[in-house]
Design a protein around this motif. Sequence first.
Motif, PDB file in Angstrom:
ATOM      1  N   ARG A  54       0.843  -1.203   0.000  1.00  0.00           N
ATOM      2  CA  ARG A  54       0.000   0.000   0.000  1.00  0.00           C
ATOM      3  C   ARG A  54       0.879   1.254   0.000  1.00  0.00           C
ATOM      4  N   LEU A  55       2.022   1.196   0.691  1.00  0.00           N
ATOM      5  CA  LEU A  55       2.946   2.337   0.653  1.00  0.00           C
ATOM      6  C   LEU A  55       3.477   2.537  -0.762  1.00  0.00           C
ATOM      7  N   GLU A  56       3.781   1.435  -1.440  1.00  0.00           N
ATOM      8  CA  GLU A  56       4.259   1.518  -2.822  1.00  0.00           C
ATOM      9  C   GLU A  56       3.218   2.220  -3.709  1.00  0.00           C
ATOM     10  N   LEU A  57       1.941   1.926  -3.445  1.00  0.00           N
ATOM     11  CA  LEU A  57       0.884   2.462  -4.298  1.00  0.00           C
ATOM     12  C   LEU A  57       0.539   3.931  -3.990  1.00  0.00           C
ATOM     13  N   LEU A  58       1.271   4.533  -3.053  1.00  0.00           N
ATOM     14  CA  LEU A  58       1.063   5.969  -2.813  1.00  0.00           C
ATOM     15  C   LEU A  58       1.430   6.795  -4.040  1.00  0.00           C
ATOM     16  N   THR A  59       2.393   6.328  -4.790  1.00  0.00           N
ATOM     17  CA  THR A  59       2.851   7.086  -5.968  1.00  0.00           C
ATOM     18  C   THR A  59       2.655   6.259  -7.235  1.00  0.00           C
ATOM     19  N   PRO A  60       2.444   6.896  -8.358  1.00  0.00           N
ATOM     20  CA  PRO A  60       2.198   6.148  -9.595  1.00  0.00           C
ATOM     21  C   PRO A  60       3.402   5.305 -10.043  1.00  0.00           C
ATOM     22  N   THR A 436     -10.366   2.504   3.067  1.00  0.00           N
ATOM     23  CA  THR A 436      -9.405   1.737   2.259  1.00  0.00           C
ATOM     24  C   THR A 436     -10.040   1.214   0.977  1.00  0.00           C
ATOM     25  N   PHE A 437     -11.215   0.645   1.105  1.00  0.00           N
ATOM     26  CA  PHE A 437     -11.705  -0.160  -0.023  1.00  0.00           C
ATOM     27  C   PHE A 437     -12.788   0.512  -0.871  1.00  0.00           C
ATOM     28  N   LEU A 438     -13.497   1.503  -0.337  1.00  0.00           N
ATOM     29  CA  LEU A 438     -14.474   2.193  -1.203  1.00  0.00           C
ATOM     30  C   LEU A 438     -13.792   2.838  -2.417  1.00  0.00           C
ATOM     31  N   PRO A 439     -12.637   3.535  -2.222  1.00  0.00           N
ATOM     32  CA  PRO A 439     -11.990   4.125  -3.397  1.00  0.00           C
ATOM     33  C   PRO A 439     -11.593   3.076  -4.440  1.00  0.00           C
ATOM     34  N   GLY A 447     -11.029   1.502 -14.424  1.00  0.00           N
ATOM     35  CA  GLY A 447     -10.188   0.637 -15.252  1.00  0.00           C
ATOM     36  C   GLY A 447      -8.807   0.335 -14.715  1.00  0.00           C
ATOM     37  N   MET A 448      -8.529   0.669 -13.440  1.00  0.00           N
ATOM     38  CA  MET A 448      -7.190   0.361 -12.922  1.00  0.00           C
ATOM     39  C   MET A 448      -7.062  -1.136 -12.664  1.00  0.00           C
ATOM     40  N   PRO A 449      -6.130  -1.795 -13.345  1.00  0.00           N
ATOM     41  CA  PRO A 449      -5.995  -3.241 -13.148  1.00  0.00           C
ATOM     42  C   PRO A 449      -5.310  -3.553 -11.824  1.00  0.00           C
ATOM     43  N   ARG A 450      -5.621  -4.701 -11.265  1.00  0.00           N
ATOM     44  CA  ARG A 450      -4.959  -5.140 -10.036  1.00  0.00           C
ATOM     45  C   ARG A 450      -3.591  -5.718 -10.376  1.00  0.00           C
ATOM     46  N   ARG A 451      -2.772  -5.877  -9.350  1.00  0.00           N
ATOM     47  CA  ARG A 451      -1.480  -6.564  -9.441  1.00  0.00           C
ATOM     48  C   ARG A 451      -0.451  -5.836 -10.302  1.00  0.00           C
ATOM     49  N   TYR A 452      -0.472  -4.497 -10.310  1.00  0.00           N
ATOM     50  CA  TYR A 452       0.587  -3.725 -10.974  1.00  0.00           C
ATOM     51  C   TYR A 452       1.188  -2.752  -9.969  1.00  0.00           C
ATOM     52  N   ALA A 453       2.517  -2.634 -10.004  1.00  0.00           N
ATOM     53  CA  ALA A 453       3.190  -1.746  -9.052  1.00  0.00           C
ATOM     54  C   ALA A 453       3.081  -0.291  -9.470  1.00  0.00           C
ATOM     55  N   SER A 454       2.848  -0.029 -10.750  1.00  0.00           N
ATOM     56  CA  SER A 454       2.760   1.357 -11.209  1.00  0.00           C
ATOM     57  C   SER A 454       1.405   1.568 -11.890  1.00  0.00           C
ATOM     58  N   TYR A 455       1.015   2.831 -11.989  1.00  0.00           N
ATOM     59  CA  TYR A 455      -0.310   3.121 -12.566  1.00  0.00           C
ATOM     60  C   TYR A 455      -0.315   4.550 -13.112  1.00  0.00           C
ATOM     61  N   PRO A 456      -1.269   4.878 -13.974  1.00  0.00           N
ATOM     62  CA  PRO A 456      -1.330   6.238 -14.514  1.00  0.00           C
ATOM     63  C   PRO A 456      -1.599   7.277 -13.422  1.00  0.00           C
ATOM     64  N   ASP A 457      -1.129   8.488 -13.669  1.00  0.00           N
ATOM     65  CA  ASP A 457      -1.199   9.553 -12.658  1.00  0.00           C
ATOM     66  C   ASP A 457      -2.622   9.842 -12.171  1.00  0.00           C
ATOM     67  N   GLU A 458      -3.592   9.704 -13.067  1.00  0.00           N
ATOM     68  CA  GLU A 458      -4.955  10.104 -12.678  1.00  0.00           C
ATOM     69  C   GLU A 458      -5.548   9.217 -11.564  1.00  0.00           C
ATOM     70  N   PHE A 459      -4.907   8.072 -11.297  1.00  0.00           N
ATOM     71  CA  PHE A 459      -5.421   7.200 -10.230  1.00  0.00           C
ATOM     72  C   PHE A 459      -4.793   7.509  -8.867  1.00  0.00           C
ATOM     73  N   GLN A 460      -3.878   8.497  -8.808  1.00  0.00           N
ATOM     74  CA  GLN A 460      -3.106   8.651  -7.568  1.00  0.00           C
ATOM     75  C   GLN A 460      -3.961   9.084  -6.378  1.00  0.00           C
ATOM     76  N   MET A 461      -4.849  10.052  -6.594  1.00  0.00           N
ATOM     77  CA  MET A 461      -5.589  10.589  -5.450  1.00  0.00           C
ATOM     78  C   MET A 461      -6.372   9.478  -4.732  1.00  0.00           C
ATOM     79  N   LEU A 462      -7.053   8.651  -5.510  1.00  0.00           N
ATOM     80  CA  LEU A 462      -7.835   7.581  -4.878  1.00  0.00           C
ATOM     81  C   LEU A 462      -6.924   6.571  -4.200  1.00  0.00           C
ATOM     82  N   ASN A 463      -5.739   6.338  -4.776  1.00  0.00           N
ATOM     83  CA  ASN A 463      -4.800   5.425  -4.125  1.00  0.00           C
ATOM     84  C   ASN A 463      -4.270   5.999  -2.818  1.00  0.00           C
TER      85      ASN A 463
END
Lengths: 532, 111
Positions: A54-60, A436-439, A447-463
């Motif tokens: 979860r700490l990793e997912l703080l940033t894209p 934790t889980f509503l977002p 469309g954010m897929p599970r099981r990826y360490a990185s993600y597009p910037d637009e998903f950061q706030m919810l993460n």
Amino acid sequence: MNAPGTVKERNFINADYGIKSWLLTLDHKRIAILYLLSTTFFFVVGGAAAVLFRLELLTPASDLLQADTYNKMFTIHGVAMVFFFLIPTIPAVLGNFLIPLMIGARDLAMPRLNLASWYVFNLGGLLALMGIAGGGVDTGWTFYTPYSTTYANSQVILTALGAFVSGFASIMTGLNFIVTIHTMRAPGLKWFRLPLFVWAHYATSLIIVLGTPVVSITIVLVALERLFHIGIFDPALGGDPVLFQHLFWFYSHPAVYIMILPAMGVVSELITCFARKRIFGYKFIVASSMGIAILGFLVWGHHMFVSSQSIYAGLVFSVLTMLVAVPSAIKMLNWTATLYRGSISYQTPMLYAFGFLGLFTIGGMTGIFLGNLGLDLHLHDTYFVVAHFHYVMVGGMVMAYLGGLHFWWPKITGRLYPEGWAKLSAIIIFVGFNFTFLPQFVLGYMGMPRRYASYPDEFQMLNIFSTAGASILGFGYLFPMIYLTWSLFRGKKAGPNPFDAKGLEWTVPSPPPTFNFTETPVVTEEAYDYPI
Amino acid sequence: MSHGLISTELYYKIFATLMALTTLTVIAAFIDMGALNDIIAMGIACTKALLVILFFMHVRYNSPVTWIFVSAGFVMLLIMLMLGMNDYVSRSWDAPPSPWTAPPSAAPASH
């Protein structure tokens, strides 16, 4: 220390002293305590892995953890939580402690098998831990082929072997419960006088005994293909990778009911006690437990709508999936009807029961989304799925487990916990969980897929919201560990029945003596004979 | 020593039958009987399993509750096979999707 001239009351805790007396005990209550320690340990292991990813997912960007380490973290989280916490905990801790007490028996039918199951469970856990320490495994808890058999370079065999071995512990416990419930009920305790907790464990045990061998054999087949290149799942060797998913989910979907049915049993006990009211529709709740156990075996293909399973099979599984919602809904409606015009008191176990009702409903309803053949094409393998199953497993099972643990803690330990702290924790957990889980529902829908360490910037706030919620949730789980441990030494002494509850377990001292009852009880009334 | 209702002699007979059926399995594997290959192999395997369950596991001499639980295991197996085959049989009903090809490059908009 006792006051001079007084005799300390003998119970299962002070009946004998020393590590050996615990490690060789045949007392179901002591074995339940051993399971409590083991499963809590794996909860902490799985939770620690969750903290890291979860700490990793703080940033894209993939900055705190590299992608392969991230994969190993979510696999450790899944394996530890599913195989070593969610599946065994309520049956092995609360079920082990309470079933003989609830049916008026001295112990389970096979005490040695019960102790053996704990050792087998720990052996499985040790193997999985060796896999983690030896480099970890990155397949996800599902061990999907052909990745697990052909391409993964991590400790697949050791970890899968751990899951395989722990399955035997489940089978031993399930078998013991079935035999005990059939053969050791007190005089007068007819089937339809059994507490719903016992019925829920009976249904769960059937799933365990009938389903677990299938996943065990499947894991062996993975090992055979990986080690000896016997063609079962690899198309190049004449196998079919989708066959793995069929066999895996044949067990692993009913495994969700192994987690949730005992939780439902706990909730039935809590609601009826804290509403001071007989349970509404006892026989319907019993039938729905058995219905879930049976229908749960017919729906596994809804995990495979996009796995090249035939569209026609998908259609059948989609329809069957809608059916399994019916018995779950029956339970929810019966609990709600029980609350109606009840004399409700908002003590800690009841707060957890309310948490369960809300969160499990959201988990169940979003399951309808995913069981829908068309909608699943969009939502499959996104964070929507992650949120859905956490609402079911954590919002359902863990809330009920904590509710049950608080409800029976005075019975188990003979001590009361601090009610204020306990209520605060229940609220923190509820808030943290939703934070934790509503977002993640929204992330998945976007469309954010599970099981990826990185993600597009637009998903950061919810993460960020999700990780912040996970921090609150983590503190929420930490508090009960602290104040429950504190209560062992400083908590007020509990009488035999601090909640004025119904049931044979409340008729014996807290903590109960080694053989539970000085005389075999005779049951003359229905379950839940509350005033309203 | 025999176990309860089952004599040692019967145990040996069942064991001999199982060995004979194993030999038969091996022999059958070397004879091509076309569509019957699988049926015969599965038939022998099921017979062997039945003998083990009935006699070595004492199910034949057990209570009706035991029979119900053993039957439940077979029902589960049937469910697994039927719903699993539901996928395998119907996979060929649709033509496989045609291979992916790149879409034609967008033509410049004409004004």
